[in-house]
Design a protein around this motif. Sequence first.
Motif, PDB file in Angstrom:
ATOM      1  N   TYR A  53     -25.418  46.742   9.827  1.00 59.68           N
ATOM      2  CA  TYR A  53     -25.319  45.830  10.968  1.00 59.68           C
ATOM      3  C   TYR A  53     -24.722  44.529  10.471  1.00 59.68           C
ATOM      4  N   LEU A  54     -23.641  44.072  11.112  1.00 59.34           N
ATOM      5  CA  LEU A  54     -22.981  42.818  10.739  1.00 59.34           C
ATOM      6  C   LEU A  54     -23.085  41.839  11.900  1.00 59.34           C
ATOM      7  N   HIS A  55     -23.660  40.670  11.626  1.00 70.02           N
ATOM      8  CA  HIS A  55     -23.890  39.691  12.689  1.00 70.02           C
ATOM      9  C   HIS A  55     -22.816  38.603  12.650  1.00 70.02           C
ATOM     10  N   ILE A  56     -22.206  38.363  13.795  1.00 74.08           N
ATOM     11  CA  ILE A  56     -21.194  37.310  13.948  1.00 74.08           C
ATOM     12  C   ILE A  56     -21.786  36.242  14.862  1.00 74.08           C
ATOM     13  N   PRO A  57     -22.308  35.148  14.290  1.00 72.41           N
ATOM     14  CA  PRO A  57     -23.108  34.190  15.085  1.00 72.41           C
ATOM     15  C   PRO A  57     -22.294  33.075  15.734  1.00 72.41           C
ATOM     16  N   PHE A  58     -21.233  33.444  16.436  1.00 75.30           N
ATOM     17  CA  PHE A  58     -20.392  32.444  17.082  1.00 75.30           C
ATOM     18  C   PHE A  58     -20.017  32.881  18.493  1.00 75.30           C
ATOM     19  N   CYS A  59     -19.926  31.906  19.388  1.00 76.57           N
ATOM     20  CA  CYS A  59     -19.424  32.108  20.747  1.00 76.57           C
ATOM     21  C   CYS A  59     -18.560  30.899  21.101  1.00 76.57           C
ATOM     22  N   GLN A  60     -17.648  31.089  22.032  1.00 78.14           N
ATOM     23  CA  GLN A  60     -16.861  29.942  22.480  1.00 78.14           C
ATOM     24  C   GLN A  60     -17.690  28.999  23.328  1.00 78.14           C
ATOM     25  N   GLN A  61     -18.706  29.551  24.003  1.00 79.91           N
ATOM     26  CA  GLN A  61     -19.644  28.714  24.741  1.00 79.91           C
ATOM     27  C   GLN A  61     -20.979  29.429  24.761  1.00 79.91           C
ATOM     28  N   LEU A  62     -22.052  28.676  24.942  1.00 78.17           N
ATOM     29  CA  LEU A  62     -23.387  29.241  24.918  1.00 78.17           C
ATOM     30  C   LEU A  62     -23.867  29.474  26.349  1.00 78.17           C
ATOM     31  N   CYS A  63     -24.133  30.728  26.682  1.00 82.09           N
ATOM     32  CA  CYS A  63     -24.646  31.053  28.017  1.00 82.09           C
ATOM     33  C   CYS A  63     -26.097  30.586  28.137  1.00 82.09           C
ATOM     34  N   PHE A  65     -28.703  31.806  29.543  1.00 81.60           N
ATOM     35  CA  PHE A  65     -29.757  32.807  29.463  1.00 81.60           C
ATOM     36  C   PHE A  65     -29.910  33.391  28.062  1.00 81.60           C
ATOM     37  N   CYS A  66     -28.973  33.115  27.171  1.00 80.41           N
ATOM     38  CA  CYS A  66     -28.840  33.846  25.913  1.00 80.41           C
ATOM     39  C   CYS A  66     -30.068  33.699  25.017  1.00 80.41           C
ATOM     40  N   GLY A  67     -30.492  34.823  24.424  1.00 80.92           N
ATOM     41  CA  GLY A  67     -31.583  34.810  23.457  1.00 80.92           C
ATOM     42  C   GLY A  67     -31.126  35.176  22.060  1.00 80.92           C
ATOM     43  N   CYS A  68     -29.807  35.251  21.853  1.00 80.55           N
ATOM     44  CA  CYS A  68     -29.263  35.677  20.560  1.00 80.55           C
ATOM     45  C   CYS A  68     -29.200  34.514  19.575  1.00 80.55           C
ATOM     46  N   ASN A  69     -29.067  34.862  18.299  1.00 79.11           N
ATOM     47  CA  ASN A  69     -28.833  33.844  17.280  1.00 79.11           C
ATOM     48  C   ASN A  69     -27.331  33.596  17.202  1.00 79.11           C
ATOM     49  N   THR A  70     -26.886  32.508  17.798  1.00 78.03           N
ATOM     50  CA  THR A  70     -25.461  32.208  17.839  1.00 78.03           C
ATOM     51  C   THR A  70     -25.272  30.709  18.007  1.00 78.03           C
ATOM     52  N   ARG A  71     -24.043  30.241  17.835  1.00 79.37           N
ATOM     53  CA  ARG A  71     -23.714  28.832  18.067  1.00 79.37           C
ATOM     54  C   ARG A  71     -22.348  28.771  18.730  1.00 79.37           C
ATOM     55  N   HIS A 249     -31.860  25.957  24.908  1.00 81.77           N
ATOM     56  CA  HIS A 249     -30.807  25.889  25.928  1.00 81.77           C
ATOM     57  C   HIS A 249     -31.215  26.590  27.218  1.00 81.77           C
ATOM     58  N   GLN A 250     -32.265  27.430  27.177  1.00 87.50           N
ATOM     59  CA  GLN A 250     -32.738  28.058  28.408  1.00 87.50           C
ATOM     60  C   GLN A 250     -33.364  27.043  29.366  1.00 87.50           C
ATOM     61  N   ASN A 251     -33.595  25.835  28.898  1.00 85.30           N
ATOM     62  CA  ASN A 251     -34.048  24.779  29.806  1.00 85.30           C
ATOM     63  C   ASN A 251     -32.984  24.441  30.847  1.00 85.30           C
TER      64      ASN A 251
END
Length: 453
Positions: A53-63, A65-71, A249-251
Amino acid sequence: MRSWQDQDVMRFLGREAPRYTSYPSAHHFGPLDAGTYAAWLNHAPRDQSLALYLHIPFCQQLCHFCGCNTRATRRYEPVADYVDALRQEIRMTRLTLGFTPRVHAIHFGGGSPSMLEPADMGRVFEALDAGFDILSDAEISIELDPRHVSERKLAAYKAFGVNRVSLGIQDTDPGVQVAIGRVQPLEQIEAAIRLLREHDLGAIGVDLVYGLPRQTTDSLARTLADIIALAPARIAAFSYAHVPWVKKHQNLIDTDALPDTSAKAGMFLQISDALTLHGYETIGIDHFALPEDELTRCFHAGTMRRNFMGYSTLPNDLLIGLGASSLGELPGGIAQNIPQSTTYANRIRAGELATARGWRYRDDDKARKAVISALMCYFKADIGDILVRYGYEPDHLDVEIAALKPFIDADLVSLDRRVVAFHSPLKMLVRPVAACFDAYMSEDGENRYSRVA
């Protein structure tokens, strides 16, 4: 057997309980040093293939509702730097293993793995090919954001051997999309799926989420009609977990717009009814698949498993996690990398494995895990048989079986000697049933798990 409407289920809905993608739940993990994980790697079974399993912890924007480990990042430089660290971790892991293991599955998760440029994806595969024996029939899967699907990237995925894709759709209603900070018009989703099929990437799964703000039975009906028309082979319908004490961010979510527990239960039944009417089979607590999909075949063959990624067709539990926050499992226990991507990369560049926390298996963990997995996968567990297989007396968990009485009284569970069977169309209710066999639940405080709904 009473219908679910006549069962006293509301006292079970809304409870906190693990989703059991691992046992014990990640909430119980403690510090785990890199030396311990290195020893586990060095003693990994050489006669079995494993998954990566390879984790890519990046997004262009943070949704929202998201519960993932990302930035979120608009710059590509941090992503490219991360790929360098990931390649180094792959090499270090192979050296620590001390042999070239066979690999039956590779999964790219996130975050948004689709942020990787094809050249960097190629660099990752170059490192994987150098360190592992990737089997010719290996499942190579990737999670994609439909907003970032392109001809150029799909051609690269196909060239790298990707043969299964998961699309994060969540909901197609424009109002719901605005409320969760993820606007992706239906036309964009349709175009992404069309492109996938044109590139012979037809093993498509989609992720939906119910219990979102502004979601109603009418809007959900439209979303289901949209998705059914797209005919993905596999659909995951996850319950939204509102945990702002974990994900700040779910706030941004308007809690007044969230459906209550009873409404969420109704939404799940709405999803289940609509999908089964159109030929999908219900798999586990939140998956639906067409009869020809491999998940359905594994379900009927009794070989389906539950792991960190949900329901899986993988042949065993051996998994090596690579990247920030990634989880892996070996016979000695569970290991998780440092979650913060910069700290992870610094540790790797220093020539050290990035292990931060995990769990050393002890006592009867594996027997309990087998019981919980059977319930979560098949809603039935022969407790006595499982215990004997793991070297325990058949009555070893009789106290836990006795704790099922409230569920038995509500006709949610039946017990025939030590064979436990769960009966309810509200599949998520198996979580508190499985929790009866969890040796660590009594250690919990409040707000540790998502609510059952």
